[in-house]
Design a protein around this motif. Structure first.
Motif, mmCIF file in Angstrom:
data_model
loop_
_atom_site.group_PDB
_atom_site.id
_atom_site.type_symbol
_atom_site.label_atom_id
_atom_site.label_comp_id
_atom_site.label_asym_id
_atom_site.label_seq_id
_atom_site.Cartn_x
_atom_site.Cartn_y
_atom_site.Cartn_z
ATOM 1 N N PHE A 97 32.686 45.815 33.080
ATOM 2 C CA PHE A 97 34.138 45.640 32.944
ATOM 3 C C PHE A 97 34.627 44.928 34.193
ATOM 4 C CE2 PHE A 97 38.401 46.972 34.190
ATOM 5 C CZ PHE A 97 39.133 46.585 33.075
ATOM 6 N N THR A 98 35.481 43.917 34.008
ATOM 7 C CA THR A 98 36.091 43.206 35.124
ATOM 8 C C THR A 98 37.593 43.445 35.092
ATOM 9 O OG1 THR A 98 34.377 41.518 35.116
ATOM 10 C CG2 THR A 98 36.445 40.965 36.226
ATOM 11 N N SER A 99 38.124 43.912 36.206
ATOM 12 C CA SER A 99 39.550 44.212 36.298
ATOM 13 C C SER A 99 40.366 42.927 36.341
ATOM 14 C CB SER A 99 39.838 45.012 37.575
ATOM 15 O OG SER A 99 39.748 44.166 38.715
ATOM 16 N N PRO A 100 41.651 43.029 36.017
ATOM 17 C CA PRO A 100 42.541 41.912 36.327
ATOM 18 C C PRO A 100 42.632 41.810 37.852
ATOM 19 C CG PRO A 100 43.781 43.797 35.520
ATOM 20 C CD PRO A 100 42.338 44.147 35.395
ATOM 21 N N PRO A 101 43.147 40.717 38.397
ATOM 22 C CA PRO A 101 43.241 40.623 39.859
ATOM 23 C C PRO A 101 44.049 41.788 40.445
ATOM 24 C CG PRO A 101 43.650 38.495 38.859
ATOM 25 C CD PRO A 101 43.608 39.495 37.741
ATOM 26 N N LEU A 102 43.424 42.487 41.395
ATOM 27 C CA LEU A 102 44.084 43.601 42.067
ATOM 28 C C LEU A 102 44.737 43.086 43.350
ATOM 29 C CD1 LEU A 102 41.256 46.296 41.760
ATOM 30 C CD2 LEU A 102 43.237 45.976 40.263
ATOM 31 N N LYS A 103 45.939 43.535 43.612
ATOM 32 C CA LYS A 103 46.637 43.139 44.842
ATOM 33 C C LYS A 103 45.848 43.606 46.054
ATOM 34 C CE LYS A 103 51.186 43.501 42.752
ATOM 35 N NZ LYS A 103 52.454 44.237 42.751
#
Length: 132
Positions: A97-103
């Motif tokens: 699983f790849t997350s959306p861009p995290l701040k």
């Protein structure tokens, strides 16, 4: 976070060992060398895994990828993924699983299911009192 029952359930699953650092996503910031994105995991008593994806980079938003094999799971299996903090199902994913861009300095708490429908409050109910 203080009122998120699912996060509290993960925290208070006292029958299982505490979470631990399982790996770093060394590709998250594009350099392949910096340790900007640690991944922590904890097996839970209901058979799911709690996974914390973190972006500790000081400069960039980064996507973080967790691979099932890093969690000790079948590397080619399809797994359902739930975002615990946003309280939403993210879908089924094969192998990773790849997350959306995290701040910068933010995190994403996931619950990884082996199969079947999402179940909250999966601990057995203990009845108090009552006669025989």
């Amino acid at each position: 976070l203080l009122l998120n029952k699912e996060a509290i359930e993960i925290n208070q699953d006292y029958t299982m060992p505490a979470g631990k650092l399982v790996t770093w996503d060394r590709q998250c910031n594009g350099t392949g060398t910096e340790e900007a994105c640690p991944i922590m995991s904890r097996a839970l008593s209901d058979g799911t895994h709690a996974v914390l994806l973190m972006n500790v980079d000081d400069r960039w938003r980064n996507s973080v990828t967790v691979r099932w094999e890093d969690l000790g799971l079948d590397h080619d299996a399809r797994r359902r993924v739930r975002d615990v903090l946003d309280r939403r199902e993210l879908g089924e994913f094969r192998a990773s699983f790849t997350s959306p861009p995290l701040k910068k300095h933010s995190a994403m708490l996931l619950r990884i299911y082996a199969d079947g429908p999402s179940r909250r409050g999966t601990r057995p109910t203990v009845r108090q009192g009552g006669g025989t």
